[in-house]
Design an enzyme around this catalytic site. Structure first.
Site, PDB file in Angstrom:
ATOM      1  N   LYS A 246       0.849  -1.198   0.000  1.00  0.00           N
ATOM      2  CA  LYS A 246       0.000   0.000   0.000  1.00  0.00           C
ATOM      3  C   LYS A 246       0.880   1.242   0.000  1.00  0.00           C
ATOM      4  O   LYS A 246       1.615   1.491   0.953  1.00  0.00           O
ATOM      5  CB  LYS A 246      -0.929   0.007   1.212  1.00  0.00           C
ATOM      6  CG  LYS A 246      -1.894   1.171   1.214  1.00  0.00           C
ATOM      7  CD  LYS A 246      -2.878   1.063   2.349  1.00  0.00           C
ATOM      8  CE  LYS A 246      -4.017   2.057   2.219  1.00  0.00           C
ATOM      9  NZ  LYS A 246      -3.577   3.429   2.018  1.00  0.00           N
ATOM     10  N   ARG A 251      -3.675   8.743  -5.806  1.00  0.00           N
ATOM     11  CA  ARG A 251      -4.310   7.715  -6.618  1.00  0.00           C
ATOM     12  C   ARG A 251      -4.409   8.242  -8.043  1.00  0.00           C
ATOM     13  O   ARG A 251      -4.780   9.405  -8.255  1.00  0.00           O
ATOM     14  CB  ARG A 251      -5.700   7.397  -6.093  1.00  0.00           C
ATOM     15  CG  ARG A 251      -6.322   6.261  -6.848  1.00  0.00           C
ATOM     16  CD  ARG A 251      -7.216   5.467  -6.007  1.00  0.00           C
ATOM     17  NE  ARG A 251      -7.720   4.295  -6.672  1.00  0.00           N
ATOM     18  CZ  ARG A 251      -8.546   3.456  -6.087  1.00  0.00           C
ATOM     19  NH1 ARG A 251      -8.939   3.682  -4.857  1.00  0.00           N
ATOM     20  NH2 ARG A 251      -8.969   2.393  -6.715  1.00  0.00           N
ATOM     21  N   PHE A 335      -1.742  -1.127  -9.639  1.00  0.00           N
ATOM     22  CA  PHE A 335      -2.272  -2.230  -8.835  1.00  0.00           C
ATOM     23  C   PHE A 335      -3.570  -2.809  -9.387  1.00  0.00           C
ATOM     24  O   PHE A 335      -4.102  -3.755  -8.830  1.00  0.00           O
ATOM     25  CB  PHE A 335      -2.410  -1.857  -7.352  1.00  0.00           C
ATOM     26  CG  PHE A 335      -3.197  -0.614  -7.053  1.00  0.00           C
ATOM     27  CD1 PHE A 335      -4.574  -0.604  -7.205  1.00  0.00           C
ATOM     28  CD2 PHE A 335      -2.567   0.533  -6.595  1.00  0.00           C
ATOM     29  CE1 PHE A 335      -5.309   0.530  -6.914  1.00  0.00           C
ATOM     30  CE2 PHE A 335      -3.292   1.682  -6.311  1.00  0.00           C
ATOM     31  CZ  PHE A 335      -4.675   1.673  -6.472  1.00  0.00           C
TER      32      PHE A 335
END
Ligand code: ATP
Length: 575
Positions: A246, A251, A335
């Site tokens: 993480k 983002r 991801f």
């Protein structure tokens, strides 16, 4: 539909106090609309010209509106200013000076298109041109329409209508029932544009909405993670799962169509211009069409280490992006992958999406991939977690192997566990500001001493209060907060707020803050999760952020999450 008719609905919406009344008004308004107008009506209800990722701002300042009113009605500018000072709302000022017997025949689309043109005017002389166009539009409309046009262009329509209500009402308007809301929501999650969804629905009905697919250059609403306190609990829930690093950066949802690249933030704003080095690297990828999800961070290529978040976040404030991108280049850790050439991967399992990621990306380039392990052993999970935080990362996100990409949903397909979770309350809570209290003592000078914070109840589409926050803000922040909140204050409790506490000033849910607290307790004072008159409340809350621009009010923590945190907090205490 004529804009006059829509204005009538705005007028009704202004005076309601219950969400159900809001739903009835919207259903009626939507049932009168046709395909040509529906997207525009939805945008008006959402108080925007287009969704945020189109980066179109109205940009009409008070002074311009004063001039436009003065020009339209031949009223002396000083009289307009004086009326504004007295009434506090230029919409009402316009209504006052407009000729009351004037009837207009403009359609919603015509008014929308005129306002759109005004927003597009830029460059030299644009202020005068905008004033002139707005003035011309005002001359053509009735007093009531003028009031709402002015409020809309100033971003002050203040209807407080939420996305969930719009979707339910669209379903009711077309089918007589609310049952298509889930299908509309799915389509909205895939394109983040309710106006577009409404138009497709009005054009092709239920079938078109059920067939709705992702499209490159239209952002997907991001998948979000639930939280759990330990590796054991996660393995128990998911069984064998992927454990993904993480990262704590921005983002970034990347869209590629040949040589065209767009990047969208967590909040679906277009942030392409912040990341030129990522854009260049994406152009070199060997696939024509792609949509993928990742986190962008400042990365030191010489030492192979990440810079702290404070360095990454600077990028958003700097103007000399080119220079910053050379000195502190970003690296994107991919991801998830949602579209590859002509294949929509949204419903594929995480496992097969990840296999494609492994095939396409490596771990050494500007566009890199995160590192994962796949395990059903909580010790192995914990070891990977410790190694990851040892390397300076924030924690891990566990991913369910057979899950699709859950656009716009926070569920247990992704479960985050962070460095800070000794007890769950070490995590922060995001809340919407619902009102404020005038301060006592020193703070009386700022006219604000605390804000009323609320979480979101997804089932009822209501905001429920969870705490009053007075600490954690600096003097400067209090002053700024007061100004920002006064700009969205309303005289009565908005229809989507559920509260027993009554603040000195109510505001429409618009701004989000992050708060830390010592404990969650049961309390009759707050409506969060209230049953039998007892709800949940935060003890000793303090703000740890100022206004969060990366989150909308419906992205705050939910009632359900607060109840889960409360339960887990008990478990930790019992140990
Ligand atoms: P949220 O985004 O869940 O509302 P938040 O803003 O508080 O909450 P976090 O709780 O820190 O954020 O964690 C979720 C965020 O973690 C995601 O939105 C994403 O930006 C980031 N993230 C970093 N690495 C990953 C990863 N490997 N998988 C999924 N998300 C990741």
């Amino acid at each position: 539909m004529r804009f006059e008719e829509l204005s009538g609905y705005f007028l009704e919406l202004e005076s309601i106090t219950k969400r159900l009344e809001m739903f009835d008004i919207l259903s009626e308004a939507f049932s009168k609309a046709d395909k040509k107008d529906i997207s525009k009506i939805v945008y008006f209800m959402q108080e925007e010209l287009l969704p945020p990722f189109f980066n179109i701002q109205l940009g009409v300042a008070d002074k311009m509106v004063e001039k436009a009113i003065s020009g339209a009605y031949g009223t002396d500018i000083n009289a307009v200013k004086a009326a504004y000072k007295k009434m506090g709302d230029l919409g009402e000022v316009a209504e006052k000076y407009a000729k009351t017997d004037k009837k207009s025949s403009l359609s919603v689309s015509e008014v929308y298109d005129d306002i759109f043109q005004i927003a597009r005017i830029s460059g030299e002389g644009s202020v005068e041109a905008k004033v002139h166009s707005l003035s011309t539009l005002l001359k053509e409309v009735s007093a009531l329409e003028a009031k709402y046009i002015i409020r809309f262009v100033m971003g002050k329509l203040r209807l407080g209508v939420g996305e969930a209500t719009i979707m339910e009402a669209l379903s009711k308007a077309k089918t007589g029932e609310r049952k298509l809301k889930p299908s509309l929501e799915r389509a909205f999650n895939l394109c983040s544009d309710l106006g577009h969804v409404a138009e497709v629905f009005y054009g092709g009905g239920e079938e078109a909405i059920k067939k709705f697919k992702v499209e490159v250059m239209r952002p997907i609403r991001p998948a979000l993670a639930e939280r759990m306190p330990s590796a054991e609990a996660i393995i128990k829930k998911l069984g064998k799962c992927a454990v993904d690093q993480k990262f704590d950066g921005f983002r970034a949802q990347v869209h590629k169509d040949g040589n065209e690249v767009k990047i969208f933030s967590r909040n679906l704003e277009d942030i392409t211009h912040f990341m030129p080095e990522i854009v260049d690297a994406v152009k070199l990828l060997n696939h024509k069409k792609m949509i993928f999800d990742g986190e962008a961070l400042t990365y030191d290529e010489d030492t192979n280490t990440l810079y702290p978040f404070q360095i990454t976040i600077q990028r958003k404030r700097k103007h000399n992006i080119k220079e910053v991108s050379e000195n502190y280049p970003l690296r994107l850790f991919v991801f998830d992958l949602m579209l590859l050439d002509n294949t929509d991967l949204m419903n594929e399992s995480y496992k097969s999406r990840r296999e494609e990621i492994d095939r396409i990306f490596n771990q050494e380039s500007t566009i890199s991939k995160s590192k994962i392990i796949i395990t059903d052993d909580s010790e192995e999970f914990t070891k990977f977690f410790e190694e990851t935080i040892g390397a300076g990362l924030e924690g891990v996100v566990a991913k369910k192997l057979d899950a699709p990409y859950s656009a716009g949903a926070r569920n247990f397909n992704w479960i985050k566990i962070k460095r800070s979770y000794k007890s769950l309350l070490n995590d922060t809570i995001d809340m919407a500001i619902l009102g404020y209290f005038k301060g006592r003592g020193m703070r009386a000078n700022f006219g604000i001493g605390a804000v009323l914070g609320g979480v979101y109840n997804k089932n009822t589409d209501m905001f429920e209060t969870v705490t009053k926050v007075g600490s954690g803000f600096s003097e400067e922040q209090f002053k700024e907060l007061r100004k920002m909140l006064d700009d969205i204050k309303v005289s009565n409790k908005p229809a989507r707020i559920n509260s027993v506490m009554v603040p000195d000033v109510w505001v429409l849910p618009k701004y989000v803050i992050t708060v830390k607290a010592d404990e969650i307790t049961r309390s009759p004072t707050h409506t969060c999760g209230q049953e039998g008159g007892i709800g949940y409340a935060l003890r000793f809350p303090r703000a740890v952020s100022f206004i969060r621009n990366d989150k909308g009010v419906e992205d705050v923590n939910t009632t359900h999450e607060i109840i889960e945190m409360f339960k887990n907090q008990k478990k930790v205490e019992l140990k």
